[in-house]
Enzyme design. Structure first.
Site, PDB file in Angstrom:
ATOM      1  N   CYS A  48       0.827  -1.197   0.000  1.00 16.11           N
ATOM      2  CA  CYS A  48       0.000   0.000   0.000  1.00 16.11           C
ATOM      3  C   CYS A  48       0.869   1.257   0.000  1.00 16.11           C
ATOM      4  CB  CYS A  48      -0.994  -0.040   1.155  1.00 16.11           C
ATOM      5  SG  CYS A  48      -2.433   0.979   0.838  1.00 16.11           S
TER       6      CYS A  48
ATOM      7  N   HIS B 137      -3.327  -4.879   0.345  1.00 17.85           N
ATOM      8  CA  HIS B 137      -2.636  -5.429   1.521  1.00 17.85           C
ATOM      9  C   HIS B 137      -2.641  -6.960   1.475  1.00 17.85           C
ATOM     10  CE1 HIS B 137      -2.286  -1.703   3.946  1.00 17.85           C
ATOM     11  NE2 HIS B 137      -3.362  -1.352   3.278  1.00 17.85           N
TER      12      HIS B 137
ATOM     13  N   GLU C 160      -1.014  -8.938   3.128  1.00 16.93           N
ATOM     14  CA  GLU C 160      -0.798  -9.536   4.459  1.00 16.93           C
ATOM     15  C   GLU C 160      -2.091 -10.029   5.108  1.00 16.93           C
ATOM     16  OE1 GLU C 160      -0.347  -6.329   3.686  1.00 16.93           O
ATOM     17  OE2 GLU C 160      -0.837  -4.981   5.339  1.00 16.93           O
TER      18      GLU C 160
HETATM   19  N1  GLN Z   1      -2.051   6.684   3.014  1.00 20.53           N
HETATM   20  C1  GLN Z   1      -2.134   5.953   1.788  1.00 20.53           C
HETATM   21  C2  GLN Z   1      -3.503   6.040   1.154  1.00 20.53           C
HETATM   22  O1  GLN Z   1      -4.466   6.370   1.812  1.00 20.53           O
HETATM   23  C3  GLN Z   1      -1.753   4.506   2.007  1.00 20.53           C
HETATM   24  C4  GLN Z   1      -2.742   3.769   2.840  1.00 20.53           C
HETATM   25  C5  GLN Z   1      -2.211   2.471   3.401  1.00 20.53           C
HETATM   26  O2  GLN Z   1      -1.015   2.225   3.397  1.00 20.53           O
HETATM   27  N2  GLN Z   1      -3.087   1.628   3.905  1.00 20.53           N
HETATM   28  O3  GLN Z   1      -3.650   5.777  -0.009  1.00 20.53           O
END
Ligand code: GLN
Length: 535
Positions: free
Chosen positions: A382, A508, A510
Site C-alpha cells: 500500500c 494489503h 498480508e
Molecule cells: N495513506 C495511503 C492512502 O491512503 C496509504 C494507505 C495504506 O497504506 N493503507 O492511499
C-alpha cells in the site's frame, strides 16, 4: 441453531485470549465442526479504523471491507475462514444503532436503557454473525478484562443468552494469567480465583478456565483452581507460552479441550481430530532454520502489533522456504534523519508496510531508494508501493519534487494522487476504498509468476492511487504495471524491470496469508531475499 462459546479474559490484558479463542476454532474444525468467530469490542469508536495504531495495533480488513480488530487476523489465520462485517461489533456501533432507532421513533413512548435496549442490540448482532455463515459453533470473544466498566453490557448480554438458547448450547470460557513468584518458586492462583468471583458476581459461571502462564502448570494447581472456581478439573486448561504460536491448537487438543467441548455442547463431531496437516506444519515451524534478516521500515515499530499481519505473513513465507525470517524493525524517522542506513546494508530484503500521514515518509522513500539502487529485494504494501513510485519518479526527473498529494498538496509531480471517488469524501470513518477488489495480472511479471494466476482478489484500504498521467513516463523508464484493475484504470501492482525483486502492491496481501497457505507475494519476496543472501 448454532452453539455458542463465549470467551472472556481475566486478571490482565494481553494474555492471548484471541489466540486461545482462535485455537479452539481450529480444534473444533479438526473434528469436522464448522465454526465462525466474532469479537465484541467495548470501546465507543464505531470501528478501529480511526484509531492510531499506537492505541490499538493493526486495523485488520475483511473481504467485505470492514475495518476490524487485529484479533480477527488471528481468527482468520487459525480457523482459515473469511470473516465479515458482522464479525466485529463495538459499543460505538451498538449505541449508534439504538440511538438512530430512537430518533426514528421505533421505541416511541419507551425509555431507552442499557437493559434491555443495548443488550438486545448486542444479542441481535451476535445472531447476525452466527447467521452470516450458519456454522455449528460461533466463538464470541469479549474484548477487555473482567472488571472493566465498559464491557458490562456485553457480559450481561452473553449471560442472558444462556437462558435464551439453553444451557446445553452455551459454554463460557475464561482466560486468565497465573503469575510466577520467583522467590518461592510458585505459580499463584489467587488472581484467577478473584477474577472468577467477579465473573460469577455478574452471573456468569465459567465452564472452562484457560490458565496462561510462562511456566509449566501441574495437576495440583489445576485441581486447586477447579476447587475454588467450581469448574471441572478436566476443564482447567494450561496455556503455557510456546515459541510457536500455531502450536496452541495442538496443546489444547492434547489437554482435552476438543473432547470436553464436544461432550459439553453435545456436538455432532468426529471422535478423533484430524490435525495431521497442522501438526506437520508446526513440525516445520519448530525446525532449526537459517536466519534471513529482513527490515520492516515503519513509523509505528515501537508497537509490533501495528504490523502483526505483515510479521505473520513473513513468518509463513519463511517457513515455506525453510528460513527463519528475523525482522530488523527500523523507524522510518531514523532513516529520514540519516540514521540507520547501515542497517539496510545488513538485511536481505526490505518491507515498507502501509501507513498514513507525513511523519517518517521521507525515511520510507529513502528505504525504497536504497532497495532500488542496491538491488535489494523490496516488498511495498500500500503506502510501500506509493513510496516506491515516488522514489522512482524522483530518480527519473532528478529532483525531490515528486510526491503524493497526501504529503504535498502542491507538488509539481503528483505521482500519487487522491482516488477520484474520494474527492467529495469528508467523513474519516469507513470511507476509504475498502475490502476485496479484483486485480488482473500481466503475464511474465514477478507478480504473475508469484500468483501463477491471471486474476486475483485482494483487500484494500486506501484513499490515494498511482496517477495515470505518469503511467507512460514510468513505463518507459523501467516500471512495469504488473497488476491492474480489470478495467485497466487503477494500478494495483507496480514492479521494477531491472531489479531482482522490487514489487509494490496498492492492496494489503498480508491480510490473506495463512500459516498453511503463505501469500504468493510474500513467498516470492522471501524467495528473492533468500537468493540474495546465498549470493
Ligand atoms: N495513506 C495511503 C492512502 O491512503 C496509504 C494507505 C495504506 O497504506 N493503507 O492511499
Amino acid at each position: 441453531m448454532p452453539k455458542y462459546i463465549f470467551c472472556t479474559g481475566g486478571v490482565v490484558s494481553s494474555v492471548g485470549k484471541g489466540v486461545a479463542a482462535a485455537s479452539i476454532g481450529r480444534v473444533l474444525k479438526s473434528r469436522g465442526v464448522s465454526v465462525t468467530m466474532q469479537k465484541l469490542d467495548p470501546y465507543i469508536n464505531v470501528d478501529p479504523g480511526t484509531m492510531s495504531p499506537y492505541q490499538h495495533g493493526e486495523v485488520f480488513v475483511t473481504e467485505d471491507g470492514a475495518e476490524t480488530d487485529l484479533d480477527l487476523g488471528h481468527y482468520e489465520r487459525f480457523i482459515d475462514e473469511n470473516l465479515n462485517k458482522a464479525s466485529n461489533t463495538t459499543t460505538g456501533q451498538i449505541y449508534a444503532e439504538v440511538i438512530a432507532k430512537e430518533r426514528r421513533g421505533d421505541y416511541l413512548g419507551g425509555t431507552i436503557q442499557v437493559i434491555p435496549h443495548i443488550t438486545n442490540e448486542i444479542k441481535k448482532r451476535i445472531g447476525l454473525a452466527a447467521k452470516a455463515t450458519s456454522p455449528d459453533v460461533i466463538i464470541v470473544e469479549v474484548g477487555g478484562t473482567i472488571g472493566d466498566i465498559e464491557s458490562l453490557p456485553f457480559l450481561e448480554a452473553i449471560r442472558q443468552m444462556r437462558k435464551d438458547v439453553g444451557r446445553d448450547n452455551v459454554v463460557y470460557m475464561h482466560v486468565t494469567w497465573l503469575p510466577y513468584i520467583g522467590a518461592t518458586n510458585e505459580l499463584k492462583t489467587k488472581p484467577t480465583q478473584h477474577s472468577v468471583h467477579e465473573l460469577r458476581g455478574i452471573g456468569i459461571n465459567p465452564d472452562m478456565i484457560m490458565c496462561r502462564s510462562d511456566s509449566a502448570i501441574n495437576d495440583s494447581i489445576r485441581e486447586k483452581i477447579a476447587l475454588f472456581t467450581d469448574v471441572e478439573t478436566r476443564a482447567v486448561i494450561p496455556l503455557v507460552t510456546t515459541p510457536v504460536l500455531y502450536e496452541v491448537p495442538l496443546t489444547l487438543e492434547e489437554a482435552g479441550v476438543g473432547d470436553f467441548l464436544i461432550d459439553r455442547l453435545h456436538l455432532n463431531a468426529s471422535a478423533a481430530p484430524d490435525l495431521s496437516d497442522w501438526r506437520t506444519m508446526v513440525g516445520e515451524m519448530r525446525k532449526h532454520k537459517e536466519p534471513l534478516p529482513i527490515a520492516i521500515v515503519g513509523k509505528y515499530i515501537e508497537l509490533k502489533d501495528a504490523y502483526i499481519s505483515v510479521r505473520e505473513s513473513l513468518y509463513h513465507a519463511g517457513v515455506a522456504h525453510d528460513v527463519d525470517v528475523q525482522i530488523d524493525w527500523i523507524l522510518s524517522e531514523d532513516l529520514e534523519k540519516g540514521r540507520g542506513l547501515e542497517r539496510l546494508s545488513k538485511v536481505a530484503g526490505i518491507v515498507v508496510p502501509g501507513g498514513f500521514g507525513y511523519r517518517g515518509i521521507e525515511g520510507k522513500i529513502a528505504a525504497a531508494k536504497y532497495a532500488r539502487e542496491n538491488k535489494v529485494p523490496y516488498l511495498g504494501l500500500c503506502l510501500g508501493m506509493q513510496v516506491m513510485c515516488i522514489d522512482k519518479m524522483r530518480s527519473i526527473v532528478g529532483s525531490d519534487e515528486p510526491n503524493s498529494t497526501e504529503f504535498d498538496h502542491t507538488t509539481e509531480y503528483p505521482i500519487i494522487d487522491l482516488l477520484p471517488e474520494q474527492r467529495d469524501v469528508s467523513d474519516m470513518g469507513g470511507t476509504m476504498r475498502l475490502g476485496s477488489y479484483p486485480c488482473a495480472l500481466v503475464p511474465g511479471t514477478h507478480a504473475a509468476k508469484a500468483y501463477n494466476s491471471a486474476i486475483v482478489q485482494e483487500r484494500h484500504r486506501h484513499r490515494f492511487e498511482f496517477n495515470n498521467a505518469y503511467r507512460d513516463l514510468m513505463t518507459r523508464n523501467g516500471v512495469v504495471m504488473s497488476g491492474l484493475s480489470p478495467d485497466g484504470r487503477l494500478v494495483e501492482i507496480a514492479e521494477l524491470a531491472d531489479h531482482p525483486f522490487m514489487v509494490g502492491s496498492q492492496f494489503h496481501p498480508e491480510f490473506k496469508s495463512r500459516p498453511n497457505r503463505p501469500h504468493p507475494l510474500f513467498k516470492a519476496f522471501v524467495e528473492a531475499a533468500a537468493a540474495q543472501l546465498d549470493k
